[in-house]
Design a protein around this motif. Structure first.
Motif, PDB file in Angstrom:
ATOM      1  N   ASP A  24     -11.925  -1.444   8.967  1.00 10.94           N
ATOM      2  CA  ASP A  24     -13.016  -1.229   8.014  1.00 10.94           C
ATOM      3  C   ASP A  24     -13.078   0.227   7.550  1.00 10.94           C
ATOM      4  O   ASP A  24     -14.069   0.658   6.983  1.00 10.94           O
ATOM      5  CB  ASP A  24     -14.355  -1.644   8.638  1.00 10.94           C
ATOM      6  CG  ASP A  24     -14.685  -0.827   9.884  1.00 10.94           C
ATOM      7  OD1 ASP A  24     -13.871   0.050  10.268  1.00 10.94           O
ATOM      8  OD2 ASP A  24     -15.746  -1.060  10.482  1.00 10.94           O
ATOM      9  N   ASP A  25     -12.006   0.976   7.812  1.00  8.49           N
ATOM     10  CA  ASP A  25     -11.996   2.381   7.403  1.00  8.49           C
ATOM     11  C   ASP A  25     -11.526   2.460   5.951  1.00  8.49           C
ATOM     12  O   ASP A  25     -10.333   2.480   5.660  1.00  8.49           O
ATOM     13  CB  ASP A  25     -11.061   3.174   8.322  1.00  8.49           C
ATOM     14  CG  ASP A  25     -11.260   4.668   8.162  1.00  8.49           C
ATOM     15  OD1 ASP A  25     -11.469   5.115   7.019  1.00  8.49           O
ATOM     16  OD2 ASP A  25     -11.208   5.377   9.182  1.00  8.49           O
ATOM     17  N   THR A  26     -12.476   2.484   5.046  1.00  4.85           N
ATOM     18  CA  THR A  26     -12.161   2.406   3.617  1.00  4.85           C
ATOM     19  C   THR A  26     -11.234   3.537   3.190  1.00  4.85           C
ATOM     20  O   THR A  26     -10.269   3.322   2.455  1.00  4.85           O
ATOM     21  CB  THR A  26     -13.462   2.472   2.799  1.00  4.85           C
ATOM     22  OG1 THR A  26     -14.375   1.528   3.368  1.00  4.85           O
ATOM     23  CG2 THR A  26     -13.213   2.105   1.355  1.00  4.85           C
ATOM     24  N   ARG A  67       0.827  -1.209   0.000  1.00  7.80           N
ATOM     25  CA  ARG A  67       0.000   0.000   0.000  1.00  7.80           C
ATOM     26  C   ARG A  67       0.865   1.264   0.000  1.00  7.80           C
ATOM     27  O   ARG A  67       0.521   2.267  -0.619  1.00  7.80           O
ATOM     28  CB  ARG A  67      -0.947  -0.008   1.207  1.00  7.80           C
ATOM     29  CG  ARG A  67      -1.921   1.158   1.201  1.00  7.80           C
ATOM     30  CD  ARG A  67      -3.091   0.956   2.158  1.00  7.80           C
ATOM     31  NE  ARG A  67      -3.798   2.204   2.373  1.00  7.80           N
ATOM     32  CZ  ARG A  67      -4.664   2.736   1.530  1.00  7.80           C
ATOM     33  NH1 ARG A  67      -4.937   2.121   0.400  1.00  7.80           N
ATOM     34  NH2 ARG A  67      -5.258   3.887   1.791  1.00  7.80           N
ATOM     35  N   SER A 115     -13.639  10.741   1.647  1.00 10.79           N
ATOM     36  CA  SER A 115     -12.402   9.978   1.703  1.00 10.79           C
ATOM     37  C   SER A 115     -11.196  10.918   1.803  1.00 10.79           C
ATOM     38  O   SER A 115     -10.287  10.703   2.613  1.00 10.79           O
ATOM     39  CB  SER A 115     -12.304   9.104   0.449  1.00 10.79           C
ATOM     40  OG  SER A 115     -11.117   8.377   0.451  1.00 10.79           O
ATOM     41  N   CYS A 141      -7.690   2.725   4.672  1.00 14.89           N
ATOM     42  CA  CYS A 141      -7.063   1.419   4.423  1.00 14.89           C
ATOM     43  C   CYS A 141      -7.219   0.927   2.992  1.00 14.89           C
ATOM     44  O   CYS A 141      -6.563  -0.041   2.607  1.00 14.89           O
ATOM     45  CB  CYS A 141      -7.630   0.376   5.382  1.00 14.89           C
ATOM     46  SG  CYS A 141      -7.390   0.807   7.112  1.00 14.89           S
ATOM     47  N   HIS A 142      -8.079   1.540   2.199  1.00 11.73           N
ATOM     48  CA  HIS A 142      -8.305   0.991   0.860  1.00 11.73           C
ATOM     49  C   HIS A 142      -8.284   2.028  -0.254  1.00 11.73           C
ATOM     50  O   HIS A 142      -7.815   1.738  -1.345  1.00 11.73           O
ATOM     51  CB  HIS A 142      -9.627   0.211   0.832  1.00 11.73           C
ATOM     52  CG  HIS A 142      -9.665  -0.885   1.848  1.00 11.73           C
ATOM     53  ND1 HIS A 142      -8.953  -2.053   1.692  1.00 11.73           N
ATOM     54  CD2 HIS A 142     -10.263  -0.965   3.064  1.00 11.73           C
ATOM     55  CE1 HIS A 142      -9.131  -2.822   2.765  1.00 11.73           C
ATOM     56  NE2 HIS A 142      -9.919  -2.177   3.608  1.00 11.73           N
ATOM     57  N   ASP A 143      -8.782   3.229   0.003  1.00 12.63           N
ATOM     58  CA  ASP A 143      -8.897   4.203  -1.086  1.00 12.63           C
ATOM     59  C   ASP A 143      -7.536   4.681  -1.590  1.00 12.63           C
ATOM     60  O   ASP A 143      -6.534   4.617  -0.885  1.00 12.63           O
ATOM     61  CB  ASP A 143      -9.714   5.422  -0.622  1.00 12.63           C
ATOM     62  CG  ASP A 143     -11.190   5.073  -0.488  1.00 12.63           C
ATOM     63  OD1 ASP A 143     -11.566   3.948  -0.866  1.00 12.63           O
ATOM     64  OD2 ASP A 143     -11.950   5.925   0.005  1.00 12.63           O
ATOM     65  N   ASN A 167      -6.686  -1.701  12.362  1.00 17.67           N
ATOM     66  CA  ASN A 167      -5.950  -2.200  11.206  1.00 17.67           C
ATOM     67  C   ASN A 167      -4.625  -2.842  11.626  1.00 17.67           C
ATOM     68  O   ASN A 167      -3.824  -2.216  12.319  1.00 17.67           O
ATOM     69  CB  ASN A 167      -5.686  -1.039  10.240  1.00 17.67           C
ATOM     70  CG  ASN A 167      -5.233  -1.518   8.882  1.00 17.67           C
ATOM     71  OD1 ASN A 167      -5.686  -2.559   8.409  1.00 17.67           O
ATOM     72  ND2 ASN A 167      -4.338  -0.772   8.259  1.00 17.67           N
TER      73      ASN A 167
END
Lengths: 446, 446
Positions: B361-363, B82, B411, B366-368, B293
């Motif tokens: 679960d914090d998009t 990441r 975001s 952790c993902h965007d 996370n």
């Protein structure tokens, strides 16, 4: 042996406290056994104890206390009602306390205090309606309650009592005694520890105004803040601090504070912990914060809103003003956050509850009764009380932190864990990183 | 203008970093515009940056960088994958970066690095089966992956590359470039910012062993720890620290560290923040911790178990030993917690994630993808790059923290808030309580 219990925070111990212990001895005789239930590292106003609980216990023993036991943080950091319930519960559970003393602005008004307590303990329905009416009219909880009680009892004295800080606590002690007595009667248990009647005695406050612990804490906070932040233009030099402390505190208490200030360890003020409190991860998550004890009623949302961008910004604005009465940064922040429904102490306690992760639904910490008696120190007479307690105590007696490992209920273990955690916090900010709570033993004053 | 981007932490900036910037200029010509994507206050190994991001940006500009932009904490504090995706994404999104340089233990092996990246980017199913087999056999993730890739490609070189720390990152950069290029092609967008091909170049590491930033951080940590704890018997005096730093760092970097050490502000080591990290309320609630996370796979349970009674006890045992190689307290604790599946850096990052409340679960966090380009500093040539970027950038360009207020997506705002919060933490421990992140402006080197 004649015995008398009392509740104290000694934050810090001042001459009025010493005078109160003397008066108890004058009242009950030279040989009375005095049991003090002392708040641990954090106190009921939501502030850290300035000095370590061992240090405060030691000073109390030197001034006439015989046995000092700890009020667990689950009660010390709670509302006046729960604070009083915990303290009375622990003093009763020793099985050796025959009298309980408390200070009041109206020491001659013990009867009125008892009447108000009796009335409140009955929880009459119209009382709650009237309190709610008062709050709807824009009054705070305390004012609404005092008006409602005086209105229903027709006794204006009750209003005065329920608006004076020490007497409010006095009423809570009397109320807790009545409720716990009833519970014992209802449950039909008749063990030695709780069956006897406990008599109460109201003591005067001594020179309350000038000996206020709050004023002392402010002076010491300023001295500490000035040292750490190198603030120029503040009022107190260390010598002035010493002069002030010497005029208000007992000599040993003043010496203990000055020693800690000089050594830079063993003393905590709320300004020292403010940044860490506000950097708590809970303030980044309003939903989690709303589940913390005391954060309900809009407080969580308000705090998250203010701390949103840079949590430490609230400690920054205007901190360089010269008017020491208003400008300690955390104190100013708390005042700004306080409202009628969330007075300053409640805001302070709720913020500490976030740091310690005390959730609203945590039954052990927010609802259960005290589960153990932690002994902090004793004199020769206190040792005799302890040996009686081997037969009379209704709760396990812990002589050290490691004794808590043998506690049997989950509730007891959770309460003991909070005590340990709060102490770790306190030690950290007191720069006592080398101090191991498990190695603390009870203080014995020969 | 010829341009080259690179990713860096400069924690701290050493002579190898300076040499790398020179080499880029030698390779692409004197007028190449060099864009550095720099980690903010906390870095990929889960440690705080020793010096402020502004200070590090300034030093980089003095040594040949033209434009320094910040890698947001949502990527800087993440896995190598990441981290690389964020850095490549931001460099591409500027629309002005034509080349990307990275250091590798195998600078002549760029083709093999690209092959390994290509293979991994395709995510072949048998690869994951083989990796899982390796883990079941008791190997760690990195070793399982390198074996699996080399086994499937039949190229032993891939194994060596995937086991060398800098080359692992190099593979991740190449992988991220390939994936992002494909996404752009698939989505059919053809904006100026991302349509061009970015060429990569592998650079040698310079005297990697003796110039290791980790070694410098250890020396400075010890110096700082010795000052704060008054540890006798430790090895480094300040003069020795200066000698060590002067031999490894550039003069300005060594001077910046020494200045911060002497003034007692502007420098953070992980030992300085250790107590506060471990006192986080999350460690009192294993269920909440499991949602942070990086805390999955048993780490939350293990940490809560160890920190149960007195969270600071783990920093206490044996801290007075003389063997500085093993006994910085937090470092020792992390080593004790690390396992094959949770190497030290992952444990460190997960603990920081608890302090910053970064939930699994914090998009946004952790993902965007990256959502903005924060500019930390620039030279005259960098100013030209910035003016190109007004037309080419695919993301909003922020010149200050307050620019983040105009970010449009949730975001973006969440990522920017984490940057602010992490910076507040850093400033607190750097004793920079008077520094307001909103007043930081980009550094301009004339």
């Amino acid at each position: 042996m004649e015995t008398c219990g009392l509740t104290a925070e000694y934050n810090p111990f001042h001459r009025g406290h010493a005078r109160q212990l003397e008066l108890i001895r004058e009242t009950f005789g030279r040989d009375v056994g005095i049991v003090v239930c002392l708040s641990g590292p954090f106190c009921q106003h939501g502030v850290p104890a300035m000095l370590d609980k061992g240090e405060r216990a030691n000073i109390a023993l030197s001034h006439g206390a015989d046995l000092v036991i700890e009020l667990p943080q689950a009660f010390a950091l709670a509302s006046a009602e729960r604070f009083a319930e915990g303290a009375i519960g622990i003093l009763r559970s020793t099985g050796v306390v025959r009298h309980i003393a408390y200070g009041s602005e109206y020491p001659e008004g013990r009867n009125a205090i008892c009447e108000a307590a009796e009335f409140l303990a009955d929880e009459p329905e119209e009382l709650y309606d009237n309190i709610l009416d008062g709050i709807r009219d824009g009054k705070g909880f305390a004012a609404s309650r005092s008006d409602a009680v005086a209105g229903l009892t027709g006794n204006a004295r009750h209003k005065a009592i329920l608006e004076a800080p020490n007497s409010i606590l006095a009423v809570e002690y009397e109320k807790a005694l009545r409720k716990q007595r009833r519970e014992t009667e209802d449950s039909g248990t008749d063990d030695n520890a709780t069956s006897h009647e406990i008599e109460t005695i109201a003591l005067p406050l001594f020179d309350k105004q000038i000996q206020s612990s709050t004023a002392v804490r402010r002076v010491v906070s300023w001295a500490k803040y000035r040292t750490s932040e190198d603030v120029s233009g503040s009022t107190y030099s260390l010598l002035e601090v010493f002069r002030h402390l010497s005029s208000v505190l007992t000599h040993d208490s003043a010496a203990a504070v000055m020693k800690a200030l000089a050594e830079g360890r063993g003393l905590v003020t709320e300004e020292m912990i403010a940044s860490s409190l506000l950097l708590s991860p809970h303030f980044r998550d309003v939903e989690a914060l709303k589940e913390i004890n005391g954060m309900q009623g809009g407080l969580a949302e308000r705090l998250c809103g203010v701390l949103r961008d840079d949590p430490l910004n609230v400690l920054r604005h205007g901190e360089r003003t010269h008017d020491q009465e208003i400008s300690l940064p955390y104190d100013r922040f708390i005042r700004e956050m306080a409202t009628r429904t969330h007075p300053a102490s409640r805001v302070r306690r709720a913020i500490l509850a976030s740091a310690f992760n005390i959730r609203n639904d945590d039954t052990a910490l927010c609802h259960d009764d005290p589960q153990y008696i932690r002994v902090l120190g004793f004199t020769r007479r206190g040792r005799r009380l302890l040996s009686f307690m081997r037969h009379t105590a209704a709760l396990p007696v812990l002589m050290s932190a490691s004794d808590a490992r043998s506690l049997e209920t989950e509730s007891a273990r959770r309460q003991a864990k909070l005590d340990l955690y709060a102490q770790a916090w306190w030690n950290h900010f007191a720069s006592l990183h080398d101090v191991d709570e498990f190695k603390r033993s009870a203080i014995i004053l020969k």
